[in-house]
Design a protein around this motif. Structure first.
Motif, mmCIF file in Angstrom:
data_model
loop_
_atom_site.group_PDB
_atom_site.id
_atom_site.type_symbol
_atom_site.label_atom_id
_atom_site.label_comp_id
_atom_site.label_asym_id
_atom_site.label_seq_id
_atom_site.Cartn_x
_atom_site.Cartn_y
_atom_site.Cartn_z
ATOM 1 N N TYR A 135 -5.832 3.209 0.720
ATOM 2 C CA TYR A 135 -6.369 1.915 1.112
ATOM 3 C C TYR A 135 -6.434 1.858 2.634
ATOM 4 C CZ TYR A 135 -5.021 1.026 -3.686
ATOM 5 O OH TYR A 135 -4.882 1.111 -5.037
ATOM 6 N N THR A 136 -7.357 1.092 3.130
ATOM 7 C CA THR A 136 -7.527 0.969 4.578
ATOM 8 C C THR A 136 -6.296 0.301 5.181
ATOM 9 O OG1 THR A 136 -9.899 0.713 4.239
ATOM 10 C CG2 THR A 136 -9.031 0.084 6.386
ATOM 11 N N ARG B 39 -0.360 0.168 10.790
ATOM 12 C CA ARG B 39 -0.163 1.454 11.492
ATOM 13 C C ARG B 39 0.967 1.346 12.516
ATOM 14 N NH1 ARG B 39 -3.718 5.155 10.025
ATOM 15 N NH2 ARG B 39 -5.720 4.515 9.196
ATOM 16 N N LYS C 33 0.859 -1.192 0.000
ATOM 17 C CA LYS C 33 0.000 0.000 0.000
ATOM 18 C C LYS C 33 0.891 1.237 0.000
ATOM 19 C CE LYS C 33 -3.518 -2.438 2.655
ATOM 20 N NZ LYS C 33 -4.218 -2.518 3.944
ATOM 21 N N GLU D 51 -0.487 8.076 5.677
ATOM 22 C CA GLU D 51 -1.843 7.619 5.346
ATOM 23 C C GLU D 51 -1.844 7.021 3.944
ATOM 24 O OE1 GLU D 51 -4.467 7.481 7.367
ATOM 25 O OE2 GLU D 51 -3.266 8.336 8.978
ATOM 26 N N THR E 237 -4.423 -1.579 8.288
ATOM 27 C CA THR E 237 -4.728 -2.411 9.449
ATOM 28 C C THR E 237 -3.990 -1.860 10.668
ATOM 29 O OG1 THR E 237 -2.862 -3.891 9.085
ATOM 30 C CG2 THR E 237 -4.920 -4.438 7.929
#
Length: 160
Positions: free
Chosen positions: A146-147, A153, A137, A143, A149
């Motif tokens: 895409y989300t 993070r 990602k 940031e 996890t």
């Protein structure tokens, strides 16, 4: 008989002798000064093989100009390196975890590779008993579109 020391030839001879003695003294003083000057000259010139001090001064001036150009070039290189270093993706953070409860150990991972502004990428490898999957990602300022996890993070924070 006339006194021999009163004759004009004798007076001229004595005068010339006095002048010659003064000239000999003056020449010896000049010789010692010249010897001293020669020692200083040899000390300055060394074994350069150059007999003209002007050539030495010109050569030193050229060397000085060359060194100035090298310094300027090195300063430009330093500026470009200083500008490039903050953009380098040199910060790493890795978190190992158990992605699936049916697996027995922490074989999954999240790896963040970022720069000072937290721009870079985060890679996640998910390992299960049957398969392994790797995801990447992109990151901008920590940031992603895409989300992320919680493990990703944590990896980003560990890369500080």
């Amino acid at each position: 008989m006339d006194e021999w020391y009163l004759e004009p030839v004798f007076m001229i001879t004595v005068g010339i002798a006095a002048v010659v003695i003064l000239l000999i003294i003056w020449l010896s003083v000049l010789g010692s000064r010249l010897k001293k000057l020669r020692k200083q000259y040899v000390a300055v010139m060394g074994n350069t093989g150059v007999t003209n001090i002007e050539d030495v001064v010109v050569e030193m001036k050229n060397m000085l100009q060359s060194q100035r150009e090298q310094i300027e070039s090195l300063q430009n290189q330093l500026k470009s390196v200083q500008q490039a270093v903050p953009k380098m993706k040199s910060k790493l953070g890795i978190i190992r975890y158990n992605a699936f409860s049916d697996s027995g150990s922490d074989l999954s991972f999240s790896l963040a590779i970022v720069n000072e502004e937290k721009d870079g990428a985060v890679f996640s490898g998910l390992h299960s008993r049957d398969n392994s999957y790797v995801y990447a990602k992109p990151l901008e300022k920590g940031e992603s579109n895409y989300t992320l996890t919680p493990e990703e993070r944590k990896a980003i924070e560990a890369a500080k």
